[in-house]
Design a protein around this motif. Structure first.
Motif, PDB file in Angstrom:
ATOM      1  N   UNK A   1      13.098   5.415   1.746  1.00  9.36           N
ATOM      2  CA  UNK A   1      13.432   6.063   0.483  1.00  9.36           C
ATOM      3  C   UNK A   1      13.398   5.054  -0.668  1.00  9.36           C
ATOM      4  N   UNK A   2      14.003   3.885  -0.441  1.00 14.66           N
ATOM      5  CA  UNK A   2      14.020   2.850  -1.473  1.00 14.66           C
ATOM      6  C   UNK A   2      12.606   2.355  -1.770  1.00 14.66           C
ATOM      7  N   UNK A   3      11.821   2.161  -0.723  1.00 13.80           N
ATOM      8  CA  UNK A   3      10.445   1.686  -0.904  1.00 13.80           C
ATOM      9  C   UNK A   3       9.609   2.715  -1.664  1.00 13.80           C
ATOM     10  N   UNK A   4       9.855   3.985  -1.405  1.00 14.30           N
ATOM     11  CA  UNK A   4       9.139   5.049  -2.115  1.00 14.30           C
ATOM     12  C   UNK A   4       9.455   5.027  -3.602  1.00 14.30           C
ATOM     13  N   UNK A   5      10.716   4.786  -3.944  1.00 17.29           N
ATOM     14  CA  UNK A   5      11.107   4.699  -5.350  1.00 17.29           C
ATOM     15  C   UNK A   5      10.405   3.547  -6.055  1.00 17.29           C
ATOM     16  N   UNK A   6      10.272   2.423  -5.346  1.00 16.65           N
ATOM     17  CA  UNK A   6       9.603   1.261  -5.933  1.00 16.65           C
ATOM     18  C   UNK A   6       8.121   1.545  -6.138  1.00 16.65           C
ATOM     19  N   UNK A   7       7.485   2.145  -5.125  1.00 15.42           N
ATOM     20  CA  UNK A   7       6.057   2.463  -5.235  1.00 15.42           C
ATOM     21  C   UNK A   7       5.801   3.498  -6.324  1.00 15.42           C
TER      22      UNK A   7
ATOM     23  N   UNK B   1      15.005  -7.275  -6.116  1.00 17.22           N
ATOM     24  CA  UNK B   1      15.180  -6.434  -4.927  1.00 17.22           C
ATOM     25  C   UNK B   1      13.946  -6.442  -4.023  1.00 17.22           C
ATOM     26  N   UNK B   2      12.771  -6.686  -4.584  1.00 16.99           N
ATOM     27  CA  UNK B   2      11.516  -6.520  -3.844  1.00 16.99           C
ATOM     28  C   UNK B   2      11.466  -7.319  -2.540  1.00 16.99           C
ATOM     29  N   UNK B   3      11.684  -8.647  -2.554  1.00 13.52           N
ATOM     30  CA  UNK B   3      11.586  -9.395  -1.286  1.00 13.52           C
ATOM     31  C   UNK B   3      12.629  -8.992  -0.258  1.00 13.52           C
ATOM     32  N   UNK B   4      13.798  -8.547  -0.707  1.00  8.66           N
ATOM     33  CA  UNK B   4      14.840  -8.114   0.227  1.00  8.66           C
ATOM     34  C   UNK B   4      14.381  -6.884   1.010  1.00  8.66           C
ATOM     35  N   UNK B   5      13.891  -5.884   0.250  1.00  9.81           N
ATOM     36  CA  UNK B   5      13.456  -4.639   0.893  1.00  9.81           C
ATOM     37  C   UNK B   5      12.232  -4.878   1.756  1.00  9.81           C
ATOM     38  N   UNK B   6      11.319  -5.704   1.279  1.00 10.86           N
ATOM     39  CA  UNK B   6      10.101  -5.998   2.040  1.00 10.86           C
ATOM     40  C   UNK B   6      10.431  -6.618   3.392  1.00 10.86           C
ATOM     41  N   UNK B   7      11.413  -7.493   3.417  1.00 10.65           N
ATOM     42  CA  UNK B   7      11.812  -8.126   4.682  1.00 10.65           C
ATOM     43  C   UNK B   7      12.546  -7.140   5.582  1.00 10.65           C
ATOM     44  N   UNK B   8      13.400  -6.309   4.999  1.00 11.85           N
ATOM     45  CA  UNK B   8      14.171  -5.359   5.804  1.00 11.85           C
ATOM     46  C   UNK B   8      13.298  -4.245   6.373  1.00 11.85           C
ATOM     47  N   UNK B   9      12.158  -3.980   5.751  1.00 11.38           N
ATOM     48  CA  UNK B   9      11.253  -2.949   6.274  1.00 11.38           C
ATOM     49  C   UNK B   9      10.720  -3.306   7.658  1.00 11.38           C
ATOM     50  N   UNK B  10      10.800  -4.565   8.023  1.00 15.00           N
ATOM     51  CA  UNK B  10      10.337  -5.005   9.333  1.00 15.00           C
ATOM     52  C   UNK B  10      11.370  -4.770  10.431  1.00 15.00           C
ATOM     53  N   UNK B  11      12.553  -4.287  10.050  1.00 10.34           N
ATOM     54  CA  UNK B  11      13.601  -4.050  11.026  1.00 10.34           C
ATOM     55  C   UNK B  11      13.267  -2.872  11.925  1.00 10.34           C
ATOM     56  N   UNK B  12      13.804  -2.927  13.122  1.00  3.03           N
ATOM     57  CA  UNK B  12      13.575  -1.834  14.084  1.00  3.03           C
ATOM     58  C   UNK B  12      14.814  -0.966  14.244  1.00  3.03           C
ATOM     59  N   UNK B  13      15.835  -1.200  13.405  1.00  5.87           N
ATOM     60  CA  UNK B  13      17.068  -0.414  13.495  1.00  5.87           C
ATOM     61  C   UNK B  13      16.825   0.986  12.959  1.00  5.87           C
TER      62      UNK B  13
END
Length: 214
Positions: free
Chosen positions: A197-203, A176-188
């Motif tokens: 929220x998902x990134x916080x759970x991973x951290x 899941x890591x590379x998917x979320x990392x790439x989507x974090x760059x979205x401006x939507x």
């Protein structure tokens, strides 16, 4: 009745192979198709076989001993466990001839991703750490690449990660890591909140592992 047929299913385990003439060995006596007493002709017989006469069934610990027999006897179970992705690919490929021949033909999107998200949501409603992990999790990550399904997939993924560190660890194990990392760059805007929220759970899982090591 003359219009009816008899379905005879023989899996062939533990009996000699069929002869060169197509004869099969049985423990019970059957009516000889070549006799005059046989009500129909051999052309009325439909034979379904898992392999050709010179072939043998492959063996794998991940599949039943006889996949073909399981497709006949437990088709729903086999579809849910194995024919889902293959079926989606077959539906997609079956449209190629018409798309090539007719420039005006419209491609019909597959419902595979939608069905997988529904199955994943059902698991979220009834699953837990002590039950079998969701088989749809790796596919949900692929759904993130589809823009029309991305928001729903993220919401369901967030629900899964919220089930505890074990869920986060499982999601990381399938990539899941590379998917979320790439989507974090979205401006939507609508994706930002759930992505954070998902990134916080991973951290949080990463920090807990670091504290345990210290």
């Amino acid at each position: 009745m003359p219009s009816q047929r008899v379905l005879f299913h023989c899996n062939g385990h533990g009996v000699p192979k069929a002869t060169a003439n197509g004869e099969i060995w049985l423990f019970n006596k059957l009516l000889d198709c070549g006799t005059s007493n046989y009500p129909g002709s051999s052309r009325d017989c439909i034979l379904l076989a898992a392999c050709e006469a010179h072939e043998t069934l492959p063996q794998s610990a991940e599949f039943p001993a006889d996949v073909f027999t399981c497709c006949l006897t437990t088709p729903i179970k086999m579809t849910l466990r194995w024919d889902a992705w293959d079926m989606a690919a077959e539906i997609f490929l079956s449209q190629l001839p018409s798309l090539v021949e007719d420039p005006n033909a419209e491609f019909q999107p597959s419902s595979f991703f939608t069905e997988q998200l529904i199955a994943f949501e059902v698991w979220l409603d009834h699953g837990s750490e002590h039950k079998k992990p969701p088989e749809q999790l790796p596919i949900v990550l692929q759904v993130l690449l589809s823009q029309c399904h991305r928001f729903r997939a993220l919401v369901l993924l967030g629900r899964f990660l919220d089930m505890g560190p074990w869920a986060v660890d499982l999601a990381l194990s399938v990539g899941i890591f590379p998917y979320v990392l790439k989507l974090l760059q979205t401006t939507t805007p609508e994706l930002r909140q759930i992505l954070v929220f998902i990134w916080t759970k991973i951290l949080a899982l990463h920090l807990n592992e670091q504290l345990i090591r210290v």
